[in-house]
Design an enzyme around this catalytic site. Structure first.
Site, PDB file in Angstrom:
ATOM      1  N   ARG A  58       0.710  -1.073  -0.459  1.00  0.00           N
ATOM      2  CA  ARG A  58       0.042   0.148   0.007  1.00  0.00           C
ATOM      3  C   ARG A  58       0.524   1.329  -0.246  1.00  0.00           C
ATOM      4  O   ARG A  58       0.218   2.287   0.182  1.00  0.00           O
ATOM      5  CB  ARG A  58      -1.253   0.062   1.253  1.00  0.00           C
ATOM      6  CG  ARG A  58      -2.036  -1.422   1.364  1.00  0.00           C
ATOM      7  CD  ARG A  58      -2.831  -0.832   2.266  1.00  0.00           C
ATOM      8  NE  ARG A  58      -2.190  -1.922   3.962  1.00  0.00           N
ATOM      9  CZ  ARG A  58      -1.736  -3.282   3.985  1.00  0.00           C
ATOM     10  NH1 ARG A  58      -2.726  -3.854   2.848  1.00  0.00           N
ATOM     11  NH2 ARG A  58      -1.324  -3.430   5.387  1.00  0.00           N
ATOM     12  N   ASP A  78       6.781   2.516  -2.380  1.00  0.00           N
ATOM     13  CA  ASP A  78       7.501   3.854  -1.385  1.00  0.00           C
ATOM     14  C   ASP A  78       9.234   3.904  -1.069  1.00  0.00           C
ATOM     15  O   ASP A  78       9.713   4.631  -1.260  1.00  0.00           O
ATOM     16  CB  ASP A  78       7.338   4.308  -0.686  1.00  0.00           C
ATOM     17  CG  ASP A  78       6.584   2.388   0.867  1.00  0.00           C
ATOM     18  OD1 ASP A  78       7.506   1.700  -0.205  1.00  0.00           O
ATOM     19  OD2 ASP A  78       5.982   2.277   1.302  1.00  0.00           O
ATOM     20  N   ASP A 120      14.686  -1.527   0.415  1.00  0.00           N
ATOM     21  CA  ASP A 120      15.053  -1.535   1.599  1.00  0.00           C
ATOM     22  C   ASP A 120      16.371  -2.784   1.540  1.00  0.00           C
ATOM     23  O   ASP A 120      17.216  -2.855   0.965  1.00  0.00           O
ATOM     24  CB  ASP A 120      14.110  -1.830   2.897  1.00  0.00           C
ATOM     25  CG  ASP A 120      14.390  -2.106   4.177  1.00  0.00           C
ATOM     26  OD1 ASP A 120      15.155  -0.575   4.942  1.00  0.00           O
ATOM     27  OD2 ASP A 120      13.916  -3.054   4.293  1.00  0.00           O
ATOM     28  N   LYS A 127      17.098   2.805   0.528  1.00  0.00           N
ATOM     29  CA  LYS A 127      18.338   2.623   2.323  1.00  0.00           C
ATOM     30  C   LYS A 127      19.100   1.519   2.058  1.00  0.00           C
ATOM     31  O   LYS A 127      18.467   0.546   1.941  1.00  0.00           O
ATOM     32  CB  LYS A 127      17.237   2.318   3.122  1.00  0.00           C
ATOM     33  CG  LYS A 127      16.319   2.891   3.975  1.00  0.00           C
ATOM     34  CD  LYS A 127      15.512   2.353   5.242  1.00  0.00           C
ATOM     35  CE  LYS A 127      14.919   2.828   5.669  1.00  0.00           C
ATOM     36  NZ  LYS A 127      14.247   2.204   6.495  1.00  0.00           N
ATOM     37  N   ARG A 155      -0.025   6.843   7.359  1.00  0.00           N
ATOM     38  CA  ARG A 155       0.568   7.521   5.518  1.00  0.00           C
ATOM     39  C   ARG A 155      -0.347   8.297   5.359  1.00  0.00           C
ATOM     40  O   ARG A 155       0.440   9.003   4.772  1.00  0.00           O
ATOM     41  CB  ARG A 155      -0.593   5.992   4.541  1.00  0.00           C
ATOM     42  CG  ARG A 155      -0.044   4.213   5.434  1.00  0.00           C
ATOM     43  CD  ARG A 155      -0.875   3.668   4.706  1.00  0.00           C
ATOM     44  NE  ARG A 155      -1.028   2.414   4.946  1.00  0.00           N
ATOM     45  CZ  ARG A 155      -0.057   1.306   4.860  1.00  0.00           C
ATOM     46  NH1 ARG A 155       1.120   1.674   4.203  1.00  0.00           N
ATOM     47  NH2 ARG A 155       0.062   0.210   4.748  1.00  0.00           N
TER      48      ARG A 155
HETATM   49  P1  XMP Z   1      12.598  -4.527   0.737  1.00  0.00           P
HETATM   50  O1  XMP Z   1      13.297  -4.729   2.233  1.00  0.00           O
HETATM   51  O2  XMP Z   1      11.265  -5.806   0.377  1.00  0.00           O
HETATM   52  O3  XMP Z   1      11.374  -3.887   1.346  1.00  0.00           O
HETATM   53  O4  XMP Z   1      12.816  -3.975   0.226  1.00  0.00           O
HETATM   54  C1  XMP Z   1      10.537  -2.355   0.818  1.00  0.00           C
HETATM   55  C2  XMP Z   1       9.169  -2.581   2.292  1.00  0.00           C
HETATM   56  O5  XMP Z   1       9.376  -2.538   2.945  1.00  0.00           O
HETATM   57  C3  XMP Z   1       8.890  -1.542   3.895  1.00  0.00           C
HETATM   58  N1  XMP Z   1       9.523  -0.748   4.410  1.00  0.00           N
HETATM   59  C4  XMP Z   1       9.253   0.629   5.132  1.00  0.00           C
HETATM   60  N2  XMP Z   1       8.142   0.814   5.645  1.00  0.00           N
HETATM   61  N3  XMP Z   1       9.639   2.432   7.119  1.00  0.00           N
HETATM   62  C5  XMP Z   1       8.185   1.791   6.556  1.00  0.00           C
HETATM   63  O6  XMP Z   1       6.914   2.820   6.607  1.00  0.00           O
HETATM   64  C6  XMP Z   1      10.713   2.709   6.749  1.00  0.00           C
HETATM   65  O7  XMP Z   1      11.269   2.995   7.262  1.00  0.00           O
HETATM   66  C7  XMP Z   1      10.506   1.058   6.198  1.00  0.00           C
HETATM   67  N4  XMP Z   1      11.649   0.822   5.200  1.00  0.00           N
HETATM   68  C8  XMP Z   1      11.030  -0.667   5.024  1.00  0.00           C
HETATM   69  C9  XMP Z   1       7.699  -1.098   2.857  1.00  0.00           C
HETATM   70  O8  XMP Z   1       7.099  -1.664   3.215  1.00  0.00           O
HETATM   71  C10 XMP Z   1       8.865  -1.034   2.121  1.00  0.00           C
HETATM   72  O9  XMP Z   1       7.713  -1.557   0.265  1.00  0.00           O
END
Ligand code: XMP
Length: 180
Positions: free
Chosen positions: A43, A103, A106, A134, A168
């Site tokens: 989302r 969004d 990570d 990140k 959000r």
């Molecule tokens: P990956 O690890 O698969 O993750 O690259 C991406 C998803 O991890 C969530 N995510 C966060 N959500 N604040 C958030 O609200 C953060 O600092 C954060 N770091 C990772 C997010 O859902 C993203 O799509």
């Protein structure tokens, strides 16, 4: 008192607005007149995508918009290693230029899974665009084609990103400070 607070603004509204316009212009230049299927990852991408598509429209770029839901098992602020496609997009992406919008990048697991999936459905070209990156958290080797802002390894909320489904709606990106 809540065991966390979100008072520290990391990226203010005006910076988000300016960067989204720059991203849309850059993506538009690279498209060279072709149209685009945008696939938002729900989302967290909804607010970024909504601003991005309006900017595309102002640049005269034709888009079709769909969404995918990818779930990674886990809770709180940590995700697990397994990603599952909970909802596929309905547009037939075969032979299409696709831009996956998320969004935040990570560990890289979600987007690498999404790209592999769309390629397996026959997309001609799959590019990725994330508002936040990140890089220090990467587990899977993956880089997005378009990045709004690199961020340090802090938990962030707002502009679509949540903590436990809250925040959000913030029009900016805030850092979460855990106090409890
Ligand atoms: P990956 O690890 O698969 O993750 O690259 C991406 C998803 O991890 C969530 N995510 C966060 N959500 N604040 C958030 O609200 C953060 O600092 C954060 N770091 C990772 C997010 O859902 C993203 O799509």
């Amino acid at each position: 008192m809540e065991p966390h607070h979100v008072h520290d603004v990391l990226i203010p509204e005006t910076d988000l607005e300016g960067r989204v316009a720059e991203l849309a212009a850059g993506i538009g230049r690279d498209l060279d007149g072709r149209e685009l299927v945008l696939v938002g990852i729900l989302r967290g991408s909804f607010m970024f995508l909504a601003d991005l598509v309006r900017s595309f429209h102002r640049h005269g770029i034709r888009t079709r918009i769909d969404f995918m839901i990818l779930e990674s098992y886990g809770s709180g602020t940590e995700s697990s290693g397994t990603v599952r496609l909970a909802r596929d997009c309905s547009i037939d992406v075969a032979g299409q230029d696709v831009l996956v919008v998320d969004d935040i990048l990570d560990t890289g697991r979600t987007l690498s899974h999404a790209v592999r999936h769309l390629e397996s459905r026959g997309a001609l070209r799959v590019r990725t665009c994330v508002l936040l990156d990140k890089p220090s958290r990467r587990v899977v080797p993956f880089e997005a084609d378009y990045v709004g802002f690199p961020v340090p390894d802090v938990f962030v909320v707002g502009y679509g990103l949540d903590y436990d489904h809250y925040y959000r709606d913030l029009p900016w990106i805030s850092k979460v400070t855990f106090t409890g």
